[in-house]
Design a protein around this motif. Structure first.
Motif, mmCIF file in Angstrom:
data_model
loop_
_atom_site.group_PDB
_atom_site.id
_atom_site.type_symbol
_atom_site.label_atom_id
_atom_site.label_comp_id
_atom_site.label_asym_id
_atom_site.label_seq_id
_atom_site.Cartn_x
_atom_site.Cartn_y
_atom_site.Cartn_z
ATOM 1 N N MET A 1 0.850 -1.177 0.000
ATOM 2 C CA MET A 1 0.000 0.000 0.000
ATOM 3 C C MET A 1 0.894 1.239 0.000
ATOM 4 S SD MET A 1 -3.105 -1.166 -0.085
ATOM 5 C CE MET A 1 -4.272 0.027 0.481
ATOM 6 N N PHE A 2 0.279 2.350 -0.436
ATOM 7 C CA PHE A 2 1.033 3.577 -0.607
ATOM 8 C C PHE A 2 0.225 4.766 -0.113
ATOM 9 C CE2 PHE A 2 2.376 0.563 -3.754
ATOM 10 C CZ PHE A 2 3.757 0.677 -3.739
ATOM 11 N N ASP A 3 0.942 5.786 0.331
ATOM 12 C CA ASP A 3 0.355 7.077 0.637
ATOM 13 C C ASP A 3 0.576 7.957 -0.578
ATOM 14 O OD1 ASP A 3 -0.505 9.326 2.627
ATOM 15 O OD2 ASP A 3 1.351 10.065 1.706
ATOM 16 N N ILE A 4 -0.484 8.628 -1.020
ATOM 17 C CA ILE A 4 -0.342 9.620 -2.079
ATOM 18 C C ILE A 4 -0.677 10.975 -1.468
ATOM 19 C CG2 ILE A 4 -2.691 9.294 -2.995
ATOM 20 C CD1 ILE A 4 -1.356 9.797 -5.814
ATOM 21 N N VAL B 1 -9.557 4.137 -8.798
ATOM 22 C CA VAL B 1 -8.647 4.099 -7.648
ATOM 23 C C VAL B 1 -9.468 4.216 -6.371
ATOM 24 C CG1 VAL B 1 -6.742 5.256 -6.471
ATOM 25 C CG2 VAL B 1 -6.751 5.090 -8.978
ATOM 26 N N SER B 2 -9.361 3.220 -5.507
ATOM 27 C CA SER B 2 -10.065 3.204 -4.232
ATOM 28 C C SER B 2 -9.219 3.894 -3.170
ATOM 29 C CB SER B 2 -10.346 1.757 -3.815
ATOM 30 O OG SER B 2 -10.999 1.729 -2.572
ATOM 31 N N LEU B 3 -9.857 4.724 -2.359
ATOM 32 C CA LEU B 3 -9.194 5.394 -1.245
ATOM 33 C C LEU B 3 -9.496 4.597 0.018
ATOM 34 C CD1 LEU B 3 -10.141 9.074 -2.140
ATOM 35 C CD2 LEU B 3 -8.153 7.724 -2.882
ATOM 36 N N ILE C 1 -3.639 4.188 -0.929
ATOM 37 C CA ILE C 1 -4.032 3.600 -2.213
ATOM 38 C C ILE C 1 -3.193 2.359 -2.489
ATOM 39 C CG2 ILE C 1 -4.822 5.784 -3.210
ATOM 40 C CD1 ILE C 1 -2.112 5.874 -4.740
ATOM 41 N N ALA C 2 -3.698 1.520 -3.384
ATOM 42 C CA ALA C 2 -2.963 0.309 -3.764
ATOM 43 C C ALA C 2 -2.260 0.452 -5.106
ATOM 44 C CB ALA C 2 -3.916 -0.887 -3.813
ATOM 45 N N VAL D 1 3.980 2.795 2.724
ATOM 46 C CA VAL D 1 3.527 2.982 4.102
ATOM 47 C C VAL D 1 3.746 1.725 4.931
ATOM 48 C CG1 VAL D 1 1.753 4.630 3.410
ATOM 49 C CG2 VAL D 1 1.146 2.228 3.700
ATOM 50 N N ILE D 2 3.658 1.911 6.219
ATOM 51 C CA ILE D 2 3.567 0.812 7.171
ATOM 52 C C ILE D 2 2.143 0.839 7.707
ATOM 53 C CG2 ILE D 2 4.309 -0.022 9.427
ATOM 54 C CD1 ILE D 2 7.017 1.217 8.849
#
Length: 121
Positions: free
Chosen positions: A1-4, A27-29, A43-44, A66-67
């Motif tokens: 997973m990622f932070d945008i 894109v799912s939040l 986001i994935a 992210v963690i």
């Protein structure tokens, strides 16, 4: 997973554009919010998200891994203990919010050491 991270200088108007662009791209939040003119979302699919924002003229956006950390939300002091582990390990925390599964989303300078400090494998 990622932070945008996406600039959101106009509050709801900015989020309207962001939500429409990411939604249209599928894109799912999975968590996040907006603070002080900056939106952060979990986001994935960062490539699709970046492309959608760029095509909509929104940005510049920045993506970071992210963690995801479980937090005993009903236990007083749980957040403090989690942050103490990061501080004691010398980890710099850049962003913290919750996801839809009640986990803490952490953007840090050293994910490997942060995972070890939090007892993650």
């Amino acid at each position: 997973m990622f932070d945008i991270e996406i600039p959101a200088p106009h509050g709801a108007k900015s989020l309207l554009g962001i939500g429409r662009a990411l939604g249209a791209a599928g894109v799912s939040l999975e968590g996040g919010g907006m603070w002080s003119g900056s939106a952060h979302y979990l986001i994935a699919d960062p490539d699709t998200a970046l492309r959608a924002l760029e095509e909509a003229g929104l940005g510049p956006a920045h993506v970071r891994p992210v963690i995801l950390a479980d937090l005993d939300a009903d236990v007083p002091g749980a957040l403090g203990r989690m942050m103490a582990a990061l501080v004691d390990a010398g980890i710099t925390l850049h962003v913290q919010y919750s996801d839809h599964d009640n986990r803490k989303v952490l953007v840090v300078d050293d994910a490997e050491h942060a995972r070890a400090a939090l007892g993650q494998h």
